[in-house]
Design an enzyme around this catalytic site. Structure first.
Site, PDB file in Angstrom:
ATOM      1  N   ASP A 120       0.826  -1.203   0.000  1.00 26.25           N
ATOM      2  CA  ASP A 120       0.000   0.000   0.000  1.00 26.25           C
ATOM      3  C   ASP A 120       0.861   1.255   0.000  1.00 26.25           C
ATOM      4  O   ASP A 120       1.954   1.273   0.568  1.00 26.25           O
ATOM      5  CB  ASP A 120      -0.901   0.009   1.243  1.00 26.25           C
ATOM      6  CG  ASP A 120      -1.752   1.255   1.330  1.00 26.25           C
ATOM      7  OD1 ASP A 120      -2.670   1.392   0.504  1.00 26.25           O
ATOM      8  OD2 ASP A 120      -1.469   2.100   2.197  1.00 26.25           O
ATOM      9  N   GLU A 158       0.862  -0.534  -5.240  1.00 30.28           N
ATOM     10  CA  GLU A 158      -0.170   0.480  -5.407  1.00 30.28           C
ATOM     11  C   GLU A 158       0.541   1.808  -5.650  1.00 30.28           C
ATOM     12  O   GLU A 158       0.968   2.481  -4.721  1.00 30.28           O
ATOM     13  CB  GLU A 158      -1.059   0.577  -4.164  1.00 30.28           C
ATOM     14  CG  GLU A 158      -2.249   1.508  -4.373  1.00 30.28           C
ATOM     15  CD  GLU A 158      -2.633   2.312  -3.140  1.00 30.28           C
ATOM     16  OE1 GLU A 158      -3.796   2.726  -3.045  1.00 30.28           O
ATOM     17  OE2 GLU A 158      -1.763   2.551  -2.282  1.00 30.28           O
TER      18      GLU A 158
END
Length: 678
Positions: free
Chosen positions: A342, A397
């Site tokens: 993330d 991401e």
């Protein structure tokens, strides 16, 4: 079109040539690859290699020795004194002091009790380590290496709980092989139930895993597993990095979930958050040893102004030990199969992407604004994971479009397997918000679907959890809105809103699935057109769980149309599993006709034909084909079982002709190409 195609092919050739050249030329010591190699050498010299270094979870925190003595070890360089307190010593703050070692490390040895059992029992509270900082302030903290933390119902602070079960869960099933095509079911265990509560790992194992298997997904991406004090953070404000969230159950129950998934041939990825950490102090990493730094940069560099969180110092030796061992812990202890990293965009740049609109200019990706420490950490993480676990999958991401993110490390890349195609869901939301059906731009849609660097694999998705959060809503709700409350019954005719929404929902997802990348992702529940949005319990909504749940009961109700969308999603995945378009080279696009609103392309010897025109149908529509032969319909979004109108005869056979069309040697006539509404 020929000129455009040539330009694309030429750019790919140039990129391939550049990559080949970079792999033939040894990078200089000043390059990021040189920094990476230097760090590997240091690990070898100082720690005996990364294998031993990343097993530090076996020496830090609390460890039970063969004789049942306990060894506690922490890194707290700014501490003046360190003590252990808890149930085992009646919460005496001074009876069990740690001994200070070199490099800011502290150790405590506690012998077993007279009956030879450990002095600290399983499931007993340690609360926190007691630290006196150099300022003289007394602080209670939780070990950064704590494997289990819990919170009393009326408390906001988590407790450190010693987790050492007498009968730990033993995995029964081997990890499945890495899938040829990656079809990801993005999941949040806590909301995986129609009930207004935090759902459990056991509920997911018994009630959700069978659905995922039936739908044809071969990978689960689990969110919000790393412990986070604030439920509404969606798991992105991590407080305890080695602890599985106790809201949903015990560590052993999570292990069972993953083991059962493996038995079904499904791999499981962890949504790992190493880009930042919660600012919590008593139950987080922040100010662990009383200083502003420790695991983080001190001062403004150590704070993310938008996320209100702390930023790791990736150049710190003990920070690298902590984070790299954290990855190894989840792979070894829980047997995850990889990670979705993330917030990679925030890690890559000193500006963290704040106020930066990336245009694709390469000057944006190379320069002083790039955080080399973060780059080297990500390279180390990917190198170690892929060396130790051949089938490990890593996904980045990144919204910035950083070049070489998914290129091999030895070629100067960061070594990720995939990156998220984050522009695609934004494009669909923009289209639904801003354009009438007749104004959809086929060329712009195709460009967004295919705008990725050759050789870097992307995970395509029409919507993820981001698009469903409060303030936005699911694709289905954008398409059908309030009509979903009253007009989804199969016992009444579809009105125009529901009809349009159901047809476009299927077409959007199939186009994204087949054209947008080398993998596909769906957020749980969206496969059947989940209505409304996501909103976790918080003060602003009176701590309501109403929108923090997935209403699987909707798809289980036979007279509601949700099962039709579910069936299409299932058969779309099963068709991909048969033909493997996600694992095939990029599609050859033969038609993106603005007037007709038609898109045609070929991938994995499958011809995809989309008619997005709201009013026009076409007869004997000529379609370019590569391989000659006979073609039959294999997946039809207009099928009655999918909520369509059954206007195509599936017994029809389509024969190619040796007639060149749109730069392909063969073509065929499609007898009927209906518009998506009857």
């Amino acid at each position: 079109f020929r000129h455009e195609l040539y330009a694309v092919d030429q750019s790919r050739a140039n990129l391939s040539s550049a990559l080949d050249q970079s792999q033939r030329t040894a990078p200089s010591d000043q390059s990021q690859y040189g920094l990476f190699k230097k760090q590997l050498t240091l690990l070898e010299e100082a720690e005996g290699g990364f294998d031993q270094f990343t097993r530090s979870y076996k020496s830090y925190g609390v460890q039970r020795m063969p004789d049942n003595s306990l060894v506690f070890k922490e890194w707290a360089p700014a501490a003046e004194a360190l003590f252990l307190t808890g149930d085992f010593n009646g919460w005496d703050n001074f009876s069990h002091p740690y001994t200070k070692k070199e490099f800011g490390k502290w150790e405590l040895h506690i012998p077993p009790k007279e009956d030879k059992t450990p002095a600290v029992a399983h499931n007993s509270k340690l609360k926190a380590a007691f630290i006196r900082s150099k300022s003289g302030e007394r602080l209670f903290r939780i070990s950064p290496w704590a494997k289990y933390v819990t919170r009393h119902e009326k408390s906001v602070i988590y407790d450190w709980v010693h987790w050492d079960p007498p009968q730990p869960y033993i995995h029964k099933h081997p990890r499945p092989q890495k899938p040829r095509s990656l079809r990801i079911y993005e999941s949040h265990v806590g909301i995986a139930s129609p009930e207004g509560k935090v759902a459990s790992y056991s509920n997911f194992t018994h009630n959700v895993l069978p659905r995922i298997k039936d739908l044809g997904y071969n990978c689960i991406q689990l969110m919000a597993i790393m412990e986070h004090a604030y439920y509404a953070s969606f798991g992105y404000q991590v407080t305890s990095f080695f602890a599985a969230s106790s809201r949903c159950g015990t560590p052993e129950e999570l292990k069972e979930l993953i083991d059962v998934a493996h038995s079904l041939g499904i791999i499981v990825l962890l949504d790992v958050v190493h880009s930042h950490a919660s600012k919590n102090t008593e139950d987080g990493l922040n100010h662990f040893d009383g200083s502003d730094s420790c695991f983080f940069h001190s001062g403004p560099r150590g704070e993310h102004s938008l996320w209100d969180s702390r930023l790791f110092n990736y150049s710190g030796w003990e920070v690298l030990r902590f984070l790299l061992s954290n990855l190894r812990w989840w792979m070894e202890e829980y047997r995850f199969d990889g990670f979705r990293f993330d917030g990679v965009s925030s890690m890559l740049y000193h500006h963290h992407g704040i106020g930066s609109g990336f245009s694709g200019d390469y000057a944006e990706y190379f320069g002083l604004q790039v955080d080399e420490d973060s780059l080297v950490y990500l390279m180390l993480a990917n190198h170690i994971l892929h060396t130790l676990y051949e089938d490990c999958i890593t996904i980045a991401e990144d919204v910035s479009g950083m070049p070489t993110l998914c290129c091999p490390i030895q070629g100067g890349g960061l070594g990720f397997d995939y990156r998220l195609a984050m522009a695609i869901p934004d494009k669909w939301i923009q289209i639904l918000k801003e354009f009438k059906d007749e104004d959809w731009n086929m060329g712009n849609i195709v460009f967004t679907m295919t705008n990725r660097r050759y050789g870097e694999k992307c995970i395509a998705y029409a919507e993820s959890h981001d698009q469903a959060l409060v303030g936005d809503k699911t694709l289905a709700f954008w398409l059908m809105d309030k009509d979903m409350y009253t007009n989804m019954s199969t016992s009444i005719p579809m009105n125009s809103v529901i009809d349009r929404g159901i047809q476009l929902h299927k077409m959007i997802r199939l186009l994204t699935h087949s054209l947008g990348g080398e993998g596909y992702l769906n957020f749980m529940g969206n496969e059947f057109g989940h209505p409304e949005w996501l909103d976790f319990p918080r003060v602003g909504n009176n701590e309501s769980y109403h929108y923090a749940r997935r209403q699987f009961n909707l798809v289980d109700t036979d007279h509601l149309r949700y099962w039709q969308l579910y069936a299409f999603d299932r058969d779309m995945n099963r068709t991909e599993d048969k033909y493997g378009w996600l694992a095939a080279p990029p599609a050859y696009i033969s038609v993106k006709h603005e007037g007709d609103k038609v898109i045609v392309f070929e991938r994995a010897n499958v011809i995809f034909i989309f008619n997005f025109h709201p009013t026009n149908s076409y007869s004997n529509y000529r379609v370019a084909v590569g391989p000659p032969g006979k073609y039959k319909i294999k997946l039809d979004s207009d099928g009655i079982q999918y909520g369509g109108h059954g206007r195509l005869d599936h017994n029809t056979e389509f024969f190619t002709e040796p007639m060149e069309f749109n730069n392909l040697p063969n073509s065929m006539l499609v007898s009927k190409l209906y518009y998506f509404l009857p």
